[in-house]
Write a protein that holds these residues in place. Structure first.
Motif, PDB file in Angstrom:
ATOM      1  N   GLN A   1       0.846  -1.187   0.000  1.00 59.40           N
ATOM      2  CA  GLN A   1       0.000   0.000   0.000  1.00 59.40           C
ATOM      3  C   GLN A   1       0.888   1.245   0.000  1.00 59.40           C
ATOM      4  N   HIS A   2       0.496   2.231  -0.800  1.00 59.76           N
ATOM      5  CA  HIS A   2       1.307   3.429  -1.003  1.00 59.76           C
ATOM      6  C   HIS A   2       0.531   4.688  -0.653  1.00 59.76           C
ATOM      7  N   GLU A   3       1.271   5.726  -0.307  1.00 56.96           N
ATOM      8  CA  GLU A   3       0.699   7.057  -0.210  1.00 56.96           C
ATOM      9  C   GLU A   3       0.319   7.487  -1.627  1.00 56.96           C
ATOM     10  N   PRO A   4      -0.697   8.321  -1.796  1.00 59.36           N
ATOM     11  CA  PRO A   4      -1.118   8.727  -3.142  1.00 59.36           C
ATOM     12  C   PRO A   4       0.013   9.273  -4.015  1.00 59.36           C
ATOM     13  N   VAL A   5       0.918  10.040  -3.436  1.00 63.72           N
ATOM     14  CA  VAL A   5       2.008  10.624  -4.221  1.00 63.72           C
ATOM     15  C   VAL A   5       2.974   9.555  -4.747  1.00 63.72           C
ATOM     16  N   GLU A   6       2.958   8.380  -4.139  1.00 62.57           N
ATOM     17  CA  GLU A   6       3.893   7.314  -4.521  1.00 62.57           C
ATOM     18  C   GLU A   6       3.432   6.502  -5.717  1.00 62.57           C
ATOM     19  N   MET A   7       2.209   6.706  -6.173  1.00 67.03           N
ATOM     20  CA  MET A   7       1.720   5.996  -7.353  1.00 67.03           C
ATOM     21  C   MET A   7       1.248   7.019  -8.378  1.00 67.03           C
ATOM     22  N   GLN A   8       2.062   7.251  -9.356  1.00 70.05           N
ATOM     23  CA  GLN A   8       1.742   8.158 -10.446  1.00 70.05           C
ATOM     24  C   GLN A   8       1.433   7.298 -11.663  1.00 70.05           C
ATOM     25  N   ILE A   9       0.175   6.983 -11.884  1.00 71.35           N
ATOM     26  CA  ILE A   9      -0.260   6.076 -12.942  1.00 71.35           C
ATOM     27  C   ILE A   9      -1.104   6.884 -13.926  1.00 71.35           C
ATOM     28  N   LEU A  10      -0.510   7.250 -15.042  1.00 69.05           N
ATOM     29  CA  LEU A  10      -1.216   8.049 -16.041  1.00 69.05           C
ATOM     30  C   LEU A  10      -1.876   7.138 -17.072  1.00 69.05           C
ATOM     31  N   ASN A  11      -2.477   7.725 -18.101  1.00 59.50           N
ATOM     32  CA  ASN A  11      -3.304   6.938 -19.013  1.00 59.50           C
ATOM     33  C   ASN A  11      -2.602   6.493 -20.290  1.00 59.50           C
ATOM     34  N   THR A  12      -1.330   6.827 -20.479  1.00 60.87           N
ATOM     35  CA  THR A  12      -0.554   6.402 -21.651  1.00 60.87           C
ATOM     36  C   THR A  12      -1.217   6.809 -22.961  1.00 60.87           C
ATOM     37  N   GLY A  13      -1.966   7.882 -22.957  1.00 63.07           N
ATOM     38  CA  GLY A  13      -2.588   8.360 -24.180  1.00 63.07           C
ATOM     39  C   GLY A  13      -3.844   7.614 -24.604  1.00 63.07           C
ATOM     40  N   LEU A  14      -4.370   6.768 -23.744  1.00 63.69           N
ATOM     41  CA  LEU A  14      -5.553   5.972 -24.068  1.00 63.69           C
ATOM     42  C   LEU A  14      -6.852   6.630 -23.620  1.00 63.69           C
ATOM     43  N   GLY A  15      -6.756   7.772 -22.941  1.00 67.81           N
ATOM     44  CA  GLY A  15      -7.956   8.431 -22.449  1.00 67.81           C
ATOM     45  C   GLY A  15      -8.550   7.748 -21.231  1.00 67.81           C
ATOM     46  N   ILE A  16      -7.762   6.956 -20.554  1.00 67.84           N
ATOM     47  CA  ILE A  16      -8.237   6.230 -19.367  1.00 67.84           C
ATOM     48  C   ILE A  16      -8.109   7.134 -18.152  1.00 67.84           C
ATOM     49  N   LYS A  17      -9.181   7.210 -17.379  1.00 66.96           N
ATOM     50  CA  LYS A  17      -9.181   8.023 -16.168  1.00 66.96           C
ATOM     51  C   LYS A  17      -8.923   7.120 -14.961  1.00 66.96           C
TER      52      LYS A  17
END
Length: 129
Positions: free
Chosen positions: A45-61
């Motif tokens: 389990q991580h603090e929110p700042v520790e997981m930066q998971i973006l959408n890779t250009g797929l438009g995924i939220k």
């Protein structure tokens, strides 16, 4: 024998986390045809700042419920991998309300000589497994 590492953002209760682990294990059994009891899961389990998971250009939220599954596993067929992805996302959505967009999976294949389950032995090679 998949080794399943699961990363989540802190804030979920134990019942939620246990259900998530159970679902992932049940889907593993059904799609990868692993033997009952072949369960190796490590949850971090991580603090929110520790997981930066973006959408890779797929438009995924992504939301705070994002889950990253990383499995080290023996080679699997494309059909079994796709079944795993689909069933995992569907069950997590249906049973825990997790958006399918928040379920990320990465498989890392390895071979029988890449495993030792203890005692300094490669049990897949010795025939013990």
């Amino acid at each position: 024998m998949p080794l399943m590492r699961i990363d989540v953002i802190k804030g979920h209760d134990d019942a939620y986390l246990k259900k998530m682990l159970d679902i992932a294990y049940e889907v593993q059994l059904a799609t990868f045809h692993t033997p009952q009891g072949d369960r190796y899961q490590i949850l971090t389990q991580h603090e929110p700042v520790e997981m930066q998971i973006l959408n890779t250009g797929l438009g995924i939220k992504r939301t705070q419920d994002v889950i990253f599954f990383n499995l080290v596993t023996r080679p699997r067929t494309t059909k079994d991998k796709q079944a795993f992805y689909q069933q995992l996302a569907t069950r997590l959505h249906d049973e825990l309300g997790i958006s399918k967009e928040d379920v990320i999976v990465s498989l890392v294949p390895n071979n029988d000589d890449d495993w030792s389950f203890g005692n300094g032995e490669a049990q897949f090679l010795t025939g013990k497994l």
